[in-house]
Design an enzyme around this catalytic site. Structure first.
Site, PDB file in Angstrom:
ATOM      1  N   ARG A  89      -0.409  -1.977  -6.889  1.00 32.97           N
ATOM      2  CA  ARG A  89      -0.686  -3.084  -5.957  1.00 32.97           C
ATOM      3  C   ARG A  89      -1.599  -4.116  -6.629  1.00 32.97           C
ATOM      4  O   ARG A  89      -1.351  -5.327  -6.554  1.00 32.97           O
ATOM      5  CB  ARG A  89      -1.322  -2.520  -4.691  1.00 32.97           C
ATOM      6  CG  ARG A  89      -1.752  -3.565  -3.647  1.00 32.97           C
ATOM      7  CD  ARG A  89      -2.194  -2.825  -2.384  1.00 32.97           C
ATOM      8  NE  ARG A  89      -2.943  -3.648  -1.451  1.00 32.97           N
ATOM      9  CZ  ARG A  89      -2.395  -4.416  -0.516  1.00 32.97           C
ATOM     10  NH1 ARG A  89      -1.078  -4.506  -0.425  1.00 32.97           N
ATOM     11  NH2 ARG A  89      -3.145  -5.108   0.315  1.00 32.97           N
ATOM     12  N   LYS A 113      -1.585  -2.874   8.301  1.00 34.74           N
ATOM     13  CA  LYS A 113      -2.719  -2.435   9.110  1.00 34.74           C
ATOM     14  C   LYS A 113      -2.655  -3.080  10.496  1.00 34.74           C
ATOM     15  O   LYS A 113      -2.405  -4.266  10.636  1.00 34.74           O
ATOM     16  CB  LYS A 113      -4.032  -2.808   8.419  1.00 34.74           C
ATOM     17  CG  LYS A 113      -4.307  -1.991   7.160  1.00 34.74           C
ATOM     18  CD  LYS A 113      -5.663  -2.315   6.581  1.00 34.74           C
ATOM     19  CE  LYS A 113      -5.977  -1.417   5.386  1.00 34.74           C
ATOM     20  NZ  LYS A 113      -7.301  -1.688   4.810  1.00 34.74           N
ATOM     21  N   HIS A 128      -3.564  -9.371   3.490  1.00 26.21           N
ATOM     22  CA  HIS A 128      -5.007  -9.515   3.652  1.00 26.21           C
ATOM     23  C   HIS A 128      -5.301 -10.490   4.789  1.00 26.21           C
ATOM     24  O   HIS A 128      -4.767 -11.600   4.813  1.00 26.21           O
ATOM     25  CB  HIS A 128      -5.644 -10.058   2.369  1.00 26.21           C
ATOM     26  CG  HIS A 128      -5.692  -9.062   1.252  1.00 26.21           C
ATOM     27  ND1 HIS A 128      -5.841  -9.431  -0.076  1.00 26.21           N
ATOM     28  CD2 HIS A 128      -5.638  -7.703   1.251  1.00 26.21           C
ATOM     29  CE1 HIS A 128      -5.860  -8.347  -0.833  1.00 26.21           C
ATOM     30  NE2 HIS A 128      -5.729  -7.290  -0.046  1.00 26.21           N
ATOM     31  N   HIS A 185      -2.400   2.625  -5.977  1.00 35.43           N
ATOM     32  CA  HIS A 185      -3.028   1.344  -5.654  1.00 35.43           C
ATOM     33  C   HIS A 185      -3.122   0.444  -6.886  1.00 35.43           C
ATOM     34  O   HIS A 185      -3.215  -0.782  -6.757  1.00 35.43           O
ATOM     35  CB  HIS A 185      -4.415   1.584  -5.057  1.00 35.43           C
ATOM     36  CG  HIS A 185      -4.727   0.676  -3.904  1.00 35.43           C
ATOM     37  ND1 HIS A 185      -3.983   0.669  -2.731  1.00 35.43           N
ATOM     38  CD2 HIS A 185      -5.671  -0.283  -3.746  1.00 35.43           C
ATOM     39  CE1 HIS A 185      -4.474  -0.234  -1.910  1.00 35.43           C
ATOM     40  NE2 HIS A 185      -5.496  -0.834  -2.494  1.00 35.43           N
ATOM     41  N   ARG A 196       0.867  -1.176   0.000  1.00 39.33           N
ATOM     42  CA  ARG A 196       0.000   0.000   0.000  1.00 39.33           C
ATOM     43  C   ARG A 196       0.904   1.226   0.000  1.00 39.33           C
ATOM     44  O   ARG A 196       2.032   1.191   0.503  1.00 39.33           O
ATOM     45  CB  ARG A 196      -0.897   0.012   1.235  1.00 39.33           C
ATOM     46  CG  ARG A 196      -1.785  -1.219   1.378  1.00 39.33           C
ATOM     47  CD  ARG A 196      -2.541  -1.186   2.699  1.00 39.33           C
ATOM     48  NE  ARG A 196      -3.401  -2.355   2.855  1.00 39.33           N
ATOM     49  CZ  ARG A 196      -3.043  -3.485   3.467  1.00 39.33           C
ATOM     50  NH1 ARG A 196      -1.820  -3.587   3.990  1.00 39.33           N
ATOM     51  NH2 ARG A 196      -3.882  -4.499   3.564  1.00 39.33           N
ATOM     52  N   TYR A 224      -8.759 -10.950  -7.213  1.00 43.99           N
ATOM     53  CA  TYR A 224      -7.759 -10.906  -8.277  1.00 43.99           C
ATOM     54  C   TYR A 224      -7.831 -12.125  -9.196  1.00 43.99           C
ATOM     55  O   TYR A 224      -7.365 -12.076 -10.327  1.00 43.99           O
ATOM     56  CB  TYR A 224      -6.356 -10.766  -7.679  1.00 43.99           C
ATOM     57  CG  TYR A 224      -6.177  -9.471  -6.946  1.00 43.99           C
ATOM     58  CD1 TYR A 224      -6.104  -8.260  -7.626  1.00 43.99           C
ATOM     59  CD2 TYR A 224      -6.121  -9.443  -5.554  1.00 43.99           C
ATOM     60  CE1 TYR A 224      -5.968  -7.060  -6.947  1.00 43.99           C
ATOM     61  CE2 TYR A 224      -5.983  -8.239  -4.871  1.00 43.99           C
ATOM     62  CZ  TYR A 224      -5.915  -7.063  -5.574  1.00 43.99           C
ATOM     63  OH  TYR A 224      -5.783  -5.874  -4.897  1.00 43.99           O
TER      64      TYR A 224
END
Length: 295
Positions: free
Chosen positions: A244, A170, A267, A241, A146, A276
């Site tokens: 990514r 995150k 994730h 993004h 990110r 994806y």
């Protein structure tokens, strides 16, 4: 209401450990929500909010033309906030119960083709800024970071001899991501030749610096990316993004394991990564249509 919002934001920062961008998103949503309750519904106390007040607010968002995705995010914020005040303020009821999110179609992420990536990475020049730009874009495409993770990288997070970079995503979750040889070379050249010049006499452990020796910003990198895309004749509206998305899609197209891609992207839920695979299938259909003689 103001105190409740401040306490909730403090809870998200300290106890949940959310990233600054997530905190800012919650703050924007709640400011809009509380302002509506005060000005439109004439409410002064958090306990006065009822389900019909929330529905009025959501109707107003619809009238403003907000997308289903934006409204869904707002409902998530409202739910989290009301669950918090029921828990912490001894409020007797949760006004957000049974508020349904609008159905949204999950849009496929936009990606760059392999030739577009090659053109974007074709950065010539040996000025410090050129070497920095090359290193940043090579790193994004090589790792799928990110943009916030890229800009948060520190020099000590690099392990170039081993060929990987350490990232804190995150919630402060650490992950280790391999670096390809092109990214390794670009980063090494930047660190050796360009970063000391950009750093000047400053003390800064951030990996990527602007021309003043300070941390590179999101806005600064966005401008760099748009200018490079334009100079290479790429007509797509490119975002950080998108690199990514391209990283994940190209890996899966070439046979990478879905779980491995999930780990590299950071994730928590594999269903997020599975989007994806749909992009890859869509790409296969395009290739078939373009090249099969009876398509």
């Amino acid at each position: 209401m103001k105190d409740a919002v401040q306490d909730f934001i403090h809870f998200l920062k300290i106890e949940k450990g959310l990233a600054d961008n997530s905190i800012s998103s919650y703050q924007r949503d709640l400011k809009q929500y509380i302002t509506f309750m005060k000005e439109q519904e004439q409410l002064t106390n958090i306990e006065e909010i009822e389900r019909h007040h929330i529905r009025s607010f959501l109707s107003e968002l619809h009238l403003q033309g907000k997308s289903s995705a934006s409204i869904s995010r707002m409902i998530s914020t409202i739910r989290s906030f009301h669950q918090f005040i029921v828990r912490e303020y001894q409020v007797t009821h949760d006004a957000s119960l049974h508020i349904e999110k609008p159905k949204t179609e999950r849009q496929l992420p936009k990606v760059l083709s392999n030739p577009e990536v090659e053109r974007l990475l074709n950065i010539e020049g040996d000025k410090p800024i050129d070497l920095r730009n090359k290193a940043m874009i090579e790193t994004l495409y090589a790792t799928g970071l990110r943009i916030s993770e890229l800009l948060a990288l520190k020099v000590d997070d690099l392990h170039l001899l081993m060929g990987f970079v350490r990232v804190f995503g995150k919630g402060g979750k650490e992950r280790i991501i391999p670096l390809g040889r092109h990214a390794q070379h670009a980063i090494q050249q930047y660190v050796d030749e360009a970063r000391p010049i950009l750093l000047k006499k400053n003390k800064n452990d951030a990996l990527f610096l602007n021309h003043r020796g300070n941390n590179m910003t999101r806005q600064g990198f966005w401008k760099v990316l748009k200018a490079l895309a334009k100079s290479q004749g790429i007509v797509k509206e490119i975002t950080p993004h998108m690199l990514r998305h391209s990283f994940a899609t190209h890996l899966l197209e070439n046979g990478a394991d879905l779980r491995a891609v999930q780990e590299m992207l950071g994730h928590s839920d594999i269903s997020t990564t599975q989007i994806y695979t749909h992009v890859s299938k869509s790409r296969l259909k395009d290739i078939y249509k373009d090249y099969h003689p009876r398509a």
